[in-house]
Design an enzyme around this catalytic site. Structure first.
Site, PDB file in Angstrom:
ATOM      1  N   ASP A  38       0.859  -1.193   0.000  1.00 20.78           N
ATOM      2  CA  ASP A  38       0.000   0.000   0.000  1.00 20.78           C
ATOM      3  C   ASP A  38       0.889   1.235   0.000  1.00 20.78           C
ATOM      4  O   ASP A  38       2.125   1.130  -0.080  1.00 20.78           O
ATOM      5  CB  ASP A  38      -0.969  -0.013   1.191  1.00 20.78           C
ATOM      6  N   HIS A  75      -2.715   3.107  -4.590  1.00 26.46           N
ATOM      7  CA  HIS A  75      -2.194   2.545  -3.338  1.00 26.46           C
ATOM      8  C   HIS A  75      -0.786   1.993  -3.546  1.00 26.46           C
ATOM      9  O   HIS A  75      -0.430   0.941  -2.999  1.00 26.46           O
ATOM     10  CB  HIS A  75      -3.134   1.462  -2.793  1.00 26.46           C
ATOM     11  N   GLU A  89      -9.761   2.770  -5.496  1.00 29.80           N
ATOM     12  CA  GLU A  89      -9.429   4.153  -5.149  1.00 29.80           C
ATOM     13  C   GLU A  89      -8.251   4.714  -5.954  1.00 29.80           C
ATOM     14  O   GLU A  89      -7.405   5.427  -5.405  1.00 29.80           O
ATOM     15  CB  GLU A  89      -9.132   4.258  -3.645  1.00 29.80           C
TER      16      GLU A  89
END
Ligand code: ACM
Length: 700
Positions: A212, A282, A345
């Site tokens: 991440d 990420h 995202e």
């Protein structure tokens, strides 16, 4: 920056569930040693509830002299695991042998006719003994876990089992837990403890979130900097500083040998480990290690903020080659069927801003950024299929054209999952916020975490296959998963506290037939599960009534908010080790609200305030950040009547708190004669820190 953190206000008071546990088990009172065969058998308290459970006349006593017959390598393996779990729970161990003909005691047997389901089993207790049969080792293991649960209901030297017949098999193939090891790291020993806990709940998928923005956690031999740089982070605030104020990076990753160890440990417990390398967003840690992978201007650092970073992988051929090489090593490390590619995202601002990314999009035939992400997915899908793997990704992968055999993990609620099922994709349901275990579990829960309580009941009541889904599409819902993100789970104690006992509720949804589920009945069985947690040394959240409120002083947790949906529980940034204070904080528009405060005779409102890091990347939500502008040099404490009512007072803030990390501010308010909602907040943009309210006092 709070120098003298007091122990957090986690409520340790008597837990109603524990009281239940203590009262309920007359077979668990330690008197069984003296109990004759004709005593009272235990009442089965199994989680998850088996598909079929019939109780019959009679009973059978198990103690340390009971033989356990297991012939054949598979049954022997399960028998030894069973004994280990009994030892872990401090229960007497039956004596294992490989006698295929004995008629007494406990028998574990592989029997092709026992169950049609590869994970199913049959368990019979008669007055002559106990038989666990299954057509596969996995099924036999699940049967052994059921017997373990029965034998861990009592605490004496002997357990009197009621005669019964269980026929059991899981409702869903995917009964998952996602563990985020990127934001905070867990040791291999801790992960093994979680794997054992999963096995004892009959869960079978560990989705391991290994990469991440805040850390790259798996050794990749071909790219040593992923763990030479990408695994190191300087935490926000005081936590990231040494005694002399110098940055204090901490670096953590799993070597390939450690990964193999975890995977083998899981496999022995019939759990598949599904690694996630999250792309194209990420990915800050990877891009920090290898800047040529990114599109960000300038040099990056492994992130110490939570939220959504803008950094994306670029779309160069060399980046696709990098992905192939990393996934090739992951494929080698993880022998299971699935590889998770993330996909969530990925805000596209950097791609939109980069002429080079746009040029490559033209070359690749991507008409927009969503299509570009779909090309990443298509590329990886081909690569994974060529290596005999199945691709799974978060539901954003559905936004572009998606290869038909890709599996979708629905996290933005359930709409994505339902759309995917309707389009013929397999789906794992893990909707936020219901199955996000980084939220508090009950109203008085002060654990650090995301806004909004997700109770045991709301987890239990979640139904993955809604009636609105057409019958011929329902089989596409292959399972459920709970996700435990660890931004706010710094310690293993906090992690366990978030998981348990909600994981028991998830386990029942994943395993038990829908018509066997009943929350009231689950609540009756739960105390036995909590007793097992205690025996194993697993921590769990203990529901407790809220502390009575003080007439004149409340802390942040005891106050309300104008928008509770945006109210995080944030941990202090000190002390470096040990427990830290936790504050309830709205990070978009703070207001600590005392509803209907009795202001009769109150001339001052005193606020004790401190500062913690404001470490959030808000991406497109930045516009929702509505802190009022400061008027004086360092901002003010403002007191209002109601959320948007008249200002009652405004007091300038100092540049810094006092040496103990706090400041006490006194705001004189006009005399009021009635009860009024009082809202206290701080103005100004003090990032990378923010003022937070520790206590509010209504003073003379
Ligand atoms: C997610 O929670 N971003 C999958």
């Amino acid at each position: 920056m709070m120098k003298h953190a007091r122990p957090a206000l986690r409520i340790l008071a008597t837990a109603s569930l524990l009281l239940l546990a203590a009262c309920k088990h007359d077979a668990g009172n330690g008197n069984e040693a003296a109990m004759p065969q004709g005593g009272t058998p235990i009442v089965p308290q199994l989680i998850p509830m088996p598909a079929v459970l019939q109780q019959n006349e009679g009973s059978y006593a198990v103690d340390a002299s009971t033989p356990l017959h297991a012939s054949g390598a598979e049954a022997q393996r399960v028998a030894h695991q069973f004994d280990t779990y009994l030892a872990d729970a401090k229960r007497p161990l039956p004596k294992i042998d490989n006698d295929a003909n004995a008629n007494d005691g406990i028998r574990f047997a592989i029997d092709a006719s026992a169950s049609k389901s590869a994970e199913g089993y049959v368990l019979d207790v008669t007055k002559n003994g106990v038989q666990v049969r299954a057509s596969s080792e996995a099924g036999l293991f699940h049967g052994a876990v059921t017997l373990w649960q029965l034998l861990t209901e009592s605490t004496g030297k002997q357990t009197l089992l009621p005669a019964l017949h269980i026929e059991d098999a899981p409702r869903f193939a995917w009964r998952g837990l996602m563990l985020d090891s990127a934001r905070h790291f867990q040791s291999v020993a801790q992960i093994k403890q979680l794997l054992d806990a999963m096995a004892l709940h009959k869960l079978d998928e560990l989705h391991w979130h290994l990469t991440d923005d805040q850390g790259w956690r798996v050794e990749i031999k071909r790219y040593p900097l992923l763990t030479g740089i990408g695994d190191c982070r300087v935490d926000a605030g005081d936590a990231g500083l040494g005694d002399g104020g110098q940055p204090l990076p901490h670096c953590e990753f799993y070597t390939q040998d450690e990964v193999r160890d975890v995977v083998a440990y899981a496999a022995a417990r019939h759990i598949e480990v599904v690694p996630e390398f999250d792309i194209p967003g990420h990915a800050t840690a990877a891009i920090t290690a290898y800047p040529e992978l990114g599109t960000a201007p300038g040099k990056l650092q492994v992130g110490h903020d939570w939220g959504v970073y803008a950094n994306l992988l670029n779309n160069e051929q060399s980046t696709f080659d990098f992905l192939d090489n990393v996934y090739a090593e992951l494929i080698d490390l993880f022998p299971g069927r699935y590889i998770h590619i993330g996909g969530d995202e990925a805000v596209k601002d950097q791609w939109i801003a980069s002429p080079r990314v746009q040029q490559r999009m033209k070359e690749l035939g991507a008409k927009d950024e969503t299509a570009m992400q779909a090309l990443f997915v298509a590329h990886l899908e081909q690569f994974l299929v060529a290596h005999d793997k199945k691709l799974i990704g978060w539901d954003e992968i559905l936004e572009g054209p998606l290869p038909s055999d890709a599996t979708v993990m629905s996290w933005r609620g359930t709409d994505g999952g339902l759309a995917a099922a309707n389009a013929g994709h397999d789906v794992v349901m893990s909707p936020a916020p219901t199955l996000y275990f980084d939220h508090p579990q009950f109203d008085a829960d002060t654990a650090p975490g995301q806004p909004g309580v997700q109770t045991l009941k709301s987890v239990y009541d979640y139904e993955p296959v809604p009636d609105t889904l057409a019958a011929d599409k329902q089989a596409h819902i292959i399972g459920v998963q709970a996700n435990v993100w660890t931004e706010h789970k710094r310690t293993f104690a906090q992690l366990q506290d978030a998981l348990f006992p909600r994981l028991a509720a998830l386990a029942e949804t994943g395993w038990s037939p829908r018509d066997r589920k009943d929350f009231a009945d689950f609540g009756e069985r739960l105390p036995a599960m909590l007793q097992r947690y205690d025996a194993l040394g697993l921590l769990y959240a203990k529901d407790a009534p809220a502390k009575p409120l003080d007439a004149t002083t409340r802390n942040s947790m005891q106050l309300d908010d104008c928008n509770a949906a945006l109210r995080w529980h944030l941990e202090d940034d000190g002390p470096r080790d040990g427990e830290r204070d936790v504050y309830a904080v709205n990070i978009f528009k703070p207001c600590w609200l005392w509803k209907q405060a009795d202001l009769n005779g109150v001339a001052n409102i005193e606020v004790r305030a401190g500062r913690i890091p404001y470490n959030f990347q808000l991406a497109h939500d930045e516009a929702q950040r509505k802190f009022e502008p400061a008027v004086s040099a360092h901002g003010e404490l403002v007191i209002r009547a109601q959320c948007n009512g008249p200002r009652l007072a405004s007091v300038p803030l100092p540049e810094n708190p006092d040496s103990d990390g706090f400041v006490t501010l006194k705001a004189a308010i006009p005399t009021q004669s009635t009860a009024t909602d009082v809202c206290a907040y701080f103005t100004g943009d003090t990032r990378p820190n923010m003022w937070v309210l520790s206590k509010l006092t209504l003073a003379k």
